[in-house]
Design an enzyme around this catalytic site. Structure first.
Site, short mmCIF file in Angstrom:
data_model
loop_
_atom_site.label_atom_id
_atom_site.label_comp_id
_atom_site.label_asym_id
_atom_site.label_seq_id
_atom_site.Cartn_x
_atom_site.Cartn_y
_atom_site.Cartn_z
N CYS A 1 13.89 10.83 7.06
CA CYS A 1 13.76 10.44 8.47
C CYS A 1 15.08 10.57 9.22
CB CYS A 1 13.22 9.02 8.58
SG CYS A 1 14.23 7.83 7.71
N LYS B 1 0.88 -1.18 0.00
CA LYS B 1 0.00 0.00 0.00
C LYS B 1 0.91 1.22 0.00
CE LYS B 1 -1.92 3.03 1.96
NZ LYS B 1 -1.65 4.43 1.58
N GLU C 1 9.26 1.70 11.20
CA GLU C 1 10.34 2.68 10.98
C GLU C 1 9.69 4.05 10.96
OE1 GLU C 1 13.48 -0.10 8.57
OE2 GLU C 1 12.82 1.76 7.65
P1 NAD Z 1 2.26 8.68 7.34
O1 NAD Z 1 2.42 7.94 8.62
O2 NAD Z 1 1.26 9.74 7.26
O3 NAD Z 1 1.89 7.66 6.17
C1 NAD Z 1 2.70 6.55 5.85
C2 NAD Z 1 1.85 5.48 5.20
O4 NAD Z 1 0.91 4.99 6.15
C3 NAD Z 1 1.01 5.97 4.02
O5 NAD Z 1 1.01 4.96 3.02
C4 NAD Z 1 -0.37 6.13 4.62
O6 NAD Z 1 -1.40 6.01 3.69
C5 NAD Z 1 -0.38 4.98 5.59
N1 NAD Z 1 -1.35 5.11 6.71
C6 NAD Z 1 -1.77 6.25 7.31
N2 NAD Z 1 -2.67 5.94 8.28
C7 NAD Z 1 -2.80 4.60 8.30
C8 NAD Z 1 -3.58 3.69 9.05
N3 NAD Z 1 -4.41 4.10 10.01
N4 NAD Z 1 -3.46 2.37 8.80
C9 NAD Z 1 -2.62 1.92 7.84
N5 NAD Z 1 -1.87 2.74 7.07
C10 NAD Z 1 -1.96 4.06 7.29
O7 NAD Z 1 3.72 9.19 6.98
P2 NAD Z 1 4.14 10.13 5.76
O8 NAD Z 1 3.72 11.52 6.08
O9 NAD Z 1 3.70 9.50 4.48
O10 NAD Z 1 5.75 10.00 5.82
C11 NAD Z 1 6.57 10.82 6.57
C12 NAD Z 1 6.97 10.13 7.86
O11 NAD Z 1 7.67 8.92 7.59
C13 NAD Z 1 7.92 10.95 8.71
O12 NAD Z 1 7.52 10.93 10.05
C14 NAD Z 1 9.26 10.24 8.54
O13 NAD Z 1 10.18 10.44 9.58
C15 NAD Z 1 8.82 8.83 8.42
N6 NAD Z 1 9.87 8.01 7.79
C16 NAD Z 1 10.60 7.16 8.58
C17 NAD Z 1 11.62 6.39 8.02
C18 NAD Z 1 12.46 5.47 8.87
O14 NAD Z 1 13.15 4.64 8.30
N7 NAD Z 1 12.43 5.56 10.18
C19 NAD Z 1 11.89 6.51 6.67
C20 NAD Z 1 11.13 7.39 5.90
C21 NAD Z 1 10.12 8.13 6.48
#
Ligand code: NAD
Length: 502
Positions: free
Chosen positions: A299, A190, A265
């Site tokens: 991140c 997804k 992550e």
């Molecule tokens: P997000 O959490 O809003 O969304 C990430 C994914 O989760 C999307 O595909 C979204 O549709 C899905 N999602 C959202 N709510 C959900 C739910 N209730 N159930 C299942 N899936 C759901 O994050 P974002 O804004 O897309 O990405 C940015 C974030 O990602 C930042 O906080 C960043 O630090 C983090 N990030 C972490 C790493 C790491 O390796 N630690 C790497 C890249 C990004």
């Protein structure tokens, strides 16, 4: 014709088919419309519609989960050398289409081409790296006891869900999907709603390279319906999630009823600590690179600079000069260093911190302004005169925004570095070896670099502590997540079995 014009022309060619047919879901090797109709993906460069995207819902996730479950036995039981060959073919096919992947990624996310061309190739590297370990992935141990020959083996856990964010989405998706496939798992992916283009390219490329139908399924849609359904589906045995810490917590609750194995992550507010004995030229380059590359939407970005007060003034002055020189522009221009932020929502969030910083008493030493109104462009920003208690020092802004905070002693630096909810990465700049050892020992982070920016080596563990995540990727850690350990004990003789009811 400039390089930018050439890239735009190439991109226009690649986008034609998306504009004509939109992006359907891919389930069991078939294109399927979304049960929820369509949504549109916009380019952050000029807010124009790129194409329609299938809006997947729980029904589509159900179909994809069953497709992954049906494809699982044959993929699990395929000879490892054959599976390895298919994954290597995928790596090669990614390399062949790396330019197309990079151009689409830039247009969909706003990332600059200079970084995305490398990220596309890194996707191929991920497939190659995990393919090379397929053959030994099931190996186990022999743990002999007086009465038993005990052996262990690893088996793939089953169909898994992969949920990815919009920052460097192609690279991140391959970082999760490649080891899952190498382990013998099948996948329902997804992708983030804001960046569907390259997820489509990935499943297409993989199938063309020989991945059997149903082994990788892609369902587009939003977190609250498609994402939620994936985390709750009984056929899905584990969820590999990359995204915000808040979402990680929600997902953990959603997966509780079906006892999902979770790998999270999450976010970061990573410190870079610069002591006055460091190589300050290199430290300056690394500080700038680790927050202003990839639009700061990273991140592992070092978004908190802790700088020793003895060098603070000079270091910040040079920082301001360099930050003001960073080139903001069209992501497909090879000279661009920072492109637009990914969405309106994210742009509003990042720019809201310009006021928050001032209200809290910090100084906007560079940037702090929007650029034009056609797309989501901002100037790279530096906040000084900040304290570690301010929101700009505690909250993940996830844009090209750095908060600089002075410290006087090593103890102060350590206390501030650890005074955050997060613990993903830390960067320490000092030429005092003993101090580096002492400091890294106490620094609360999953990954630390000394006198270096973030340089990934795929066999090393990747992941965070505290609110930055649970679990590790990389090397054998990835296989540990996607596989189950199994123990089998063989009696080596007629050992005494306690007789009841005899
Ligand atoms: P997000 O959490 O809003 O969304 C990430 C994914 O989760 C999307 O595909 C979204 O549709 C899905 N999602 C959202 N709510 C959900 C739910 N209730 N159930 C299942 N899936 C759901 O994050 P974002 O804004 O897309 O990405 C940015 C974030 O990602 C930042 O906080 C960043 O630090 C983090 N990030 C972490 C790493 C790491 O390796 N630690 C790497 C890249 C990004």
């Amino acid at each position: 014709m400039t390089a930018l014009d050439q890239n735009i022309e190439k991109l226009t060619g690649h986008l034609t088919r998306f504009k004509e047919t939109g992006i359907p879901n891919r389930i069991a090797g078939q294109d399927r419309p979304g049960s929820g109709g369509v949504f549109q993906t916009l380019s952050p460069v000029d807010k124009t519609v790129i194409c329609d995207v299938a809006h997947g819902t729980a029904d589509d996730i159900d179909a994809a989960a069953w497709a992954a479950a049906d494809a699982f036995p044959a993929w699990r039981d395929m000879p490892a050398t054959q599976r390895r060959k298919i994954l290597l073919n995928v790596a090669e096919a990614i390399e062949d289409r790396a330019e197309e992947i990079a151009l689409c990624e830039c247009w969909d996310t706003g990332q600059a081409l200079r970084f995305m061309s490398k990220a596309a190739l890194r996707g191929a590297e991920n497939f190659r790296y995990f393919a090379d370990q397929v053959v030994q992935a099931r190996d186990g141990q022999h743990l002999k006891s007086p009465t038993l020959m005990n052996i262990t083996t690893r088996v793939p856990i089953g169909p898994v869900g992969v949920i990815t964010p919009w920052n460097t989405p192609f690279m991140l998706s391959t970082w999760k999907i490649a080891p899952a496939l190498a382990s013998g798992c099948t996948v329902v992916h997804k992708p983030a709603e804001a960046s569907p283009l390259t997820a489509r390219l990935l499943v297409e490329i993989a199938e063309e390279a020989g991945l059997p139908p149903g082994v990788l399924n892609t369902v587009n849609g939003f977190g609250e319906d498609a994402g939620k359904a994936l985390t709750e589906h009984p056929k899905i045995k584990a969820i590999a999630f990359v995204g915000e810490s808040r979402t990680g917590s929600i997902i953990t609750k959603q997966g509780a009823d079906t006892l999902k194995r979770m790998h999270l992550e999450l976010g970061g507010k990573n410190p870079v600590i610069v002591f006055d004995d460091a190589d300050l030229e290199r430290a300056l380059d690394a500080v700038i690179f680790m927050i202003y590359s990839i639009n700061g939407e990273r991140c592992t970005s070092s978004s908190r600079l802790l700088v020793q007060d003895t060098i603070r003034e000079a270091f910040e002055a040079r920082l301001v000069e360099r930050v003001n020189n960073i080139k903001v522009g069209h992501p497909l221009d090879p000279a661009t260093e920072i492109g637009p932020l990914v969405t309106q929502e994210h742009y509003d969030k990042v720019t809201s911190y310009f006021d928050i910083a001032k209200q809290d008493g910090a100084t906007v030493a560079a940037g702090g302004v929007k650029v034009g109104d056609r797309g989501f462009f901002v100037r790279p920003t530096l906040f000084t005169n900040a304290t570690n208690k301010m929101r700009i020092a505690q909250e993940e802004i996830f844009g090209p925004v750095l908060t600089s905070i002075p410290f006087s002693t090593e103890e102060d630096a350590l206390e501030m570095a650890n005074d955050t909810a997060y613990g993903l990465t830390g960067y320490v700049w000092t030429n005092d070896l003993t101090r580096a050892l002492r400091f890294t020992d106490k620094l609360e982070a999953g990954m630390i670099w000394v006198n270096s920016e973030n340089v990934r080596h795929l066999p090393t563990p990747f992941g965070g502590v505290k609110s930055s995540g649970i679990g590790r990727d990389g090397g054998d850690w990835s296989f540990e997540f996607y596989m189950e350990q199994k123990h089998i004990g063989f009696a080596t003789g007629q050992h005494k079995i306690t007789r009841l009811g005899a």
